[in-house]
Each structure stands twice: as C-alpha cells, then as structure tokens.
Design a protein around this motif. Structure first.
Motif, PDB file in Angstrom:
ATOM      1  N   PHE A  21      -4.415  -5.433  -3.893  1.00 20.92           N
ATOM      2  CA  PHE A  21      -3.843  -4.965  -2.622  1.00 20.92           C
ATOM      3  C   PHE A  21      -2.649  -4.052  -2.865  1.00 20.92           C
ATOM      4  O   PHE A  21      -2.552  -2.967  -2.278  1.00 20.92           O
ATOM      5  CB  PHE A  21      -3.434  -6.159  -1.770  1.00 20.92           C
ATOM      6  CG  PHE A  21      -2.667  -5.780  -0.533  1.00 20.92           C
ATOM      7  CD1 PHE A  21      -3.311  -5.197   0.552  1.00 20.92           C
ATOM      8  CD2 PHE A  21      -1.300  -5.981  -0.446  1.00 20.92           C
ATOM      9  CE1 PHE A  21      -2.622  -4.838   1.681  1.00 20.92           C
ATOM     10  CE2 PHE A  21      -0.599  -5.627   0.684  1.00 20.92           C
ATOM     11  CZ  PHE A  21      -1.257  -5.048   1.753  1.00 20.92           C
ATOM     12  N   LEU A  22      -1.731  -4.470  -3.735  1.00 18.24           N
ATOM     13  CA  LEU A  22      -0.549  -3.646  -4.006  1.00 18.24           C
ATOM     14  C   LEU A  22      -0.945  -2.327  -4.656  1.00 18.24           C
ATOM     15  O   LEU A  22      -0.370  -1.273  -4.350  1.00 18.24           O
ATOM     16  CB  LEU A  22       0.425  -4.407  -4.901  1.00 18.24           C
ATOM     17  CG  LEU A  22       1.139  -5.604  -4.267  1.00 18.24           C
ATOM     18  CD1 LEU A  22       2.032  -6.284  -5.289  1.00 18.24           C
ATOM     19  CD2 LEU A  22       1.960  -5.177  -3.057  1.00 18.24           C
ATOM     20  N   LEU A  23      -1.940  -2.382  -5.535  1.00 20.20           N
ATOM     21  CA  LEU A  23      -2.360  -1.149  -6.191  1.00 20.20           C
ATOM     22  C   LEU A  23      -2.996  -0.186  -5.199  1.00 20.20           C
ATOM     23  O   LEU A  23      -2.729   1.016  -5.217  1.00 20.20           O
ATOM     24  CB  LEU A  23      -3.355  -1.476  -7.307  1.00 20.20           C
ATOM     25  CG  LEU A  23      -3.665  -0.337  -8.281  1.00 20.20           C
ATOM     26  CD1 LEU A  23      -2.435   0.000  -9.097  1.00 20.20           C
ATOM     27  CD2 LEU A  23      -4.807  -0.725  -9.198  1.00 20.20           C
ATOM     28  N   SER A  24      -3.832  -0.714  -4.301  1.00 27.76           N
ATOM     29  CA  SER A  24      -4.490   0.157  -3.318  1.00 27.76           C
ATOM     30  C   SER A  24      -3.493   0.737  -2.345  1.00 27.76           C
ATOM     31  O   SER A  24      -3.642   1.869  -1.887  1.00 27.76           O
ATOM     32  CB  SER A  24      -5.568  -0.623  -2.567  1.00 27.76           C
ATOM     33  OG  SER A  24      -4.990  -1.702  -1.844  1.00 27.76           O
ATOM     34  N   GLN A  25      -2.440  -0.036  -2.000  1.00 26.22           N
ATOM     35  CA  GLN A  25      -1.454   0.459  -1.057  1.00 26.22           C
ATOM     36  C   GLN A  25      -0.421   1.371  -1.707  1.00 26.22           C
ATOM     37  O   GLN A  25       0.085   2.296  -1.078  1.00 26.22           O
ATOM     38  CB  GLN A  25      -0.724  -0.729  -0.388  1.00 26.22           C
ATOM     39  CG  GLN A  25      -1.609  -1.586   0.480  1.00 26.22           C
ATOM     40  CD  GLN A  25      -2.146  -0.852   1.676  1.00 26.22           C
ATOM     41  OE1 GLN A  25      -1.433  -0.096   2.322  1.00 26.22           O
ATOM     42  NE2 GLN A  25      -3.416  -1.054   1.980  1.00 26.22           N
ATOM     43  N   ILE A 315       5.782  -5.266 -11.484  1.00 25.41           N
ATOM     44  CA  ILE A 315       6.767  -4.224 -11.785  1.00 25.41           C
ATOM     45  C   ILE A 315       6.062  -2.973 -12.302  1.00 25.41           C
ATOM     46  O   ILE A 315       6.415  -1.836 -11.940  1.00 25.41           O
ATOM     47  CB  ILE A 315       7.799  -4.743 -12.799  1.00 25.41           C
ATOM     48  CG1 ILE A 315       8.610  -5.895 -12.190  1.00 25.41           C
ATOM     49  CG2 ILE A 315       8.732  -3.613 -13.251  1.00 25.41           C
ATOM     50  CD1 ILE A 315       9.565  -6.559 -13.179  1.00 25.41           C
ATOM     51  N   GLY A 316       5.048  -3.166 -13.129  1.00 24.45           N
ATOM     52  CA  GLY A 316       4.301  -2.026 -13.652  1.00 24.45           C
ATOM     53  C   GLY A 316       3.576  -1.253 -12.569  1.00 24.45           C
ATOM     54  O   GLY A 316       3.488  -0.020 -12.627  1.00 24.45           O
ATOM     55  N   ILE A 317       3.050  -1.964 -11.543  1.00 25.65           N
ATOM     56  CA  ILE A 317       2.368  -1.280 -10.446  1.00 25.65           C
ATOM     57  C   ILE A 317       3.329  -0.345  -9.721  1.00 25.65           C
ATOM     58  O   ILE A 317       3.018   0.825  -9.460  1.00 25.65           O
ATOM     59  CB  ILE A 317       1.766  -2.313  -9.483  1.00 25.65           C
ATOM     60  CG1 ILE A 317       0.585  -3.028 -10.138  1.00 25.65           C
ATOM     61  CG2 ILE A 317       1.308  -1.636  -8.183  1.00 25.65           C
ATOM     62  CD1 ILE A 317       0.008  -4.147  -9.302  1.00 25.65           C
ATOM     63  N   PHE A 318       4.509  -0.842  -9.387  1.00 26.12           N
ATOM     64  CA  PHE A 318       5.483   0.006  -8.697  1.00 26.12           C
ATOM     65  C   PHE A 318       6.003   1.120  -9.598  1.00 26.12           C
ATOM     66  O   PHE A 318       6.313   2.215  -9.122  1.00 26.12           O
ATOM     67  CB  PHE A 318       6.646  -0.855  -8.187  1.00 26.12           C
ATOM     68  CG  PHE A 318       6.272  -1.776  -7.071  1.00 26.12           C
ATOM     69  CD1 PHE A 318       6.037  -1.293  -5.789  1.00 26.12           C
ATOM     70  CD2 PHE A 318       6.151  -3.137  -7.284  1.00 26.12           C
ATOM     71  CE1 PHE A 318       5.686  -2.139  -4.752  1.00 26.12           C
ATOM     72  CE2 PHE A 318       5.804  -4.000  -6.260  1.00 26.12           C
ATOM     73  CZ  PHE A 318       5.566  -3.498  -4.987  1.00 26.12           C
TER      74      PHE A 318
END
Length: 328
Positions: A21-25, A315-318
């Motif tokens: 979800f975080l990656l898609s958003q 943290i890596g996603i952001f």
C-alpha cells in the motif's frame, strides 16, 4: 510450514499489505491527476475566494440539502465527525453510497476478520491489527475509484474543450456548450459538465457554477479552465481562442507527464523489486527449508529483528520516493 506459528503468518501478511500500500501510494507516479497536497492547496484557495466574495461554501449548501432528504436516524449518523469529508470523497468517486453505510461495512468486515483471527490465535493485538487493516478496505476502494475518476476526467477534458470551441464557433451560447459536451461525451466529463449546466440552468450564476466544478474536481487542470472562463467573463475577449490554447496546453502537459513516467520507470521498478525481495525470500525459505526460519521466528530476539527490518523497509520506501522525485 507446520512449524510456522499462525500469528507469524498473519503478521507476515500484514507486513505485505502495508508495504504494498505504501509503495503504491508513495512511489507510483500517475500519468494524470494531481497530488494530494495540490488538491488541498486548491481547496484552501477556493475557500479563501468564497470567503472574500461572501459566498457560502457549495459543499456545505449541497450537504444541507442532502441531509434534509434522509430519515432522522440517517441524518444523525451522517452528521458524525469526518462524515462530510467521506461524503465528498464518495461523490467525487462517482458512487452513490451513504457515508455511514461505508463506515458500517468497514467495521463489520473488521470485526469479522478480527473474530476469525482470534479463533486461530490467542494474540489479541494481532486480531486488532488485522481488524484495523480490513476495516479500511472500503475507504481505500473509494479513494482508488476517486483517483481513477479524476484521471479519466482530465484525460477527456481536452476533447471537451475542442467540442466547446466548435459549439462557440457555430454560434451557441456558453451555457449551451456545456450541455452539448454533456450529451456528446461519456464518463466523468459528461457528468460534471452536465451538473455545471444544470447549476446554471436552475438559476445559479456562471461564476458560482464554475467554482462548484472546481470544488468537485480539485485539480490544476480544472483550475486553469475555471480561471480562464472567469477572467474572460470579466474582461472580455475571444473565448474560443482561449479554450483552444488551453486545450493545447493540457495536451502538452499530459505529454510531459508521460515523459516523466517513462524517465522514472526504472526507479519505480527498482522500488517494487527491492520491497518484494524480503517477502519472496521468506516464502522461498519456508517452502524449501521449513526447519530453517522457525529459529528466527520462535526466538524473542528474532521478533525484534523482524520488526526492525520492517521499519527499515518502510524508511527505504519513503527514501526511494524522495529519490524518484529528485530525479524527475
């Protein structure tokens, strides 16, 4: 697989859900549509403009009329905190759901999933986390449909502007061009232009109707259209030429956004691969060596390592999101 505790499997699925979800958003860059910050900025400017001109908020007026058509119980539920914002999201997504029904559906799904988790696991917080994640699914579905409808509207807007130019050259008044667009087109463009025409046809002025369009479709593209029309009505000029230039500008903007998506494709694919690797490796280890991973799972220190690794992944996603934005 038999050595893997059930609570770990639920935790693993929850981590996958949150990461995806975080990656898609955060990483996926849409071709059309505006970012959430831009929409908030447009709405804040719109509210300032309405306040400066001593105009009532269009959404407030429409909501008061909407509440009068409900039963007392439904009206009471619809006036709960955050219901107004949810109702606006539902309307912008193109659905006709009642906001309280969406909340009730989410709560029912969350309670059901939480009860199922408690049947297989005695860890209460795991059931609470699962119920919380599932309860948000209806709202996430509405947000997805809303963004999809915004993108569909902006994609069809240049053709709608071309149709307005043809109608204006044929001698039709501005109000009639809105009706022609609503009849000749389909989807979100036809619906929104039809609402704007009905707003003007039922006695509202053009300025208020166009601001209502911007309030329903808060994007930079619509803001350019509304601003151009309002300035033309105040200062005069050739509206057909203005709409033609705006149509070319929007098409050029879309070409630029597609170029951005192409340039950022490598970074976005790298983000998906990097996030998927830990979960894919965990599944591979469970399948090939069932006795290997329980050493990590059943040890208290292993729990801390798993949580720490997941926090580092977030943290890596952001961080990847920030890198992609700097590159484009």
């Amino acid at each position: 697989m038999s050595n893997i505790p059930g609570e770990f499997i639920l935790m693993f699925l929850g981590m996958v859900f949150i990461a995806v979800f975080l990656l898609s958003q955060g990483v996926a860059v849409p071709v059309f549509g505006e970012a959430g910050k831009m929409r908030k900025l447009i709405r804040s400017r719109l509210h300032v403009l309405e306040k400066a001109n001593h105009l009532p908020n269009m959404q407030t007026v429409l909501r008061q009329k909407y509440l009068t058509r409900l039963s007392p119980l439904e009206a009471m539920l619809e006036q709960l905190p955050f219901m107004a914002n949810l109702t606006q999201l539902i309307e912008q997504s193109g659905h006709e759901y009642r906001a309280y029904r969406v909340i009730v559906l989410g709560l029912a799904m969350g309670v059901a999933v939480g009860a199922v988790v408690l049947m297989f696991s005695a860890i209460w917080w795991m059931a609470l986390v699962a119920a919380f994640l599932v309860a948000w699914l209806p709202v996430l579905k509405i947000l997805r449909d809303r963004n999809k409808r915004f993108a569909q509207f902006e994609e069809g807007l240049p053709d709608a502007l071309d149709a307005m130019c043809r109608a204006l050259r044929a001698g039709h008044p501005f109000n009639e061009t809105l009706r022609l667009v609503a009849e000749e087109h389909q989807g979100a463009v036809a619906h929104e232009f039809g609402l704007t025409f009905a707003d003007i046809n039922y006695g509202n002025d053009v300025r208020r109707a166009m601001l209502g369009l911007l309030e329903r479709m808060p994007s930079m593209t619509v803001m350019m259209l509304v601003t151009s029309i309002l300035i033309h009505r105040e200062t005069g000029g050739n509206l057909t030429e203005v709409l033609e230039r705006l149509s070319r500008l929007i098409r050029g903007r879309f070409r630029f956004q597609r170029k951005i998506k192409t340039l950022s494709a490598e970074g976005r694919m790298s983000a998906w691969v990097l996030v998927a690797i830990p979960f894919v490796l965990a599944i591979a280890i469970i399948v090939t060596s069932p006795s290997y991973l329980p050493v990590l799972i059943n040890d208290p220190t292993g729990h801390k390592l798993i949580i720490g690794a997941f926090c580092a992944m977030l943290i890596g996603i952001f961080w990847i999101k920030k890198i992609i934005r700097i590159q484009v």
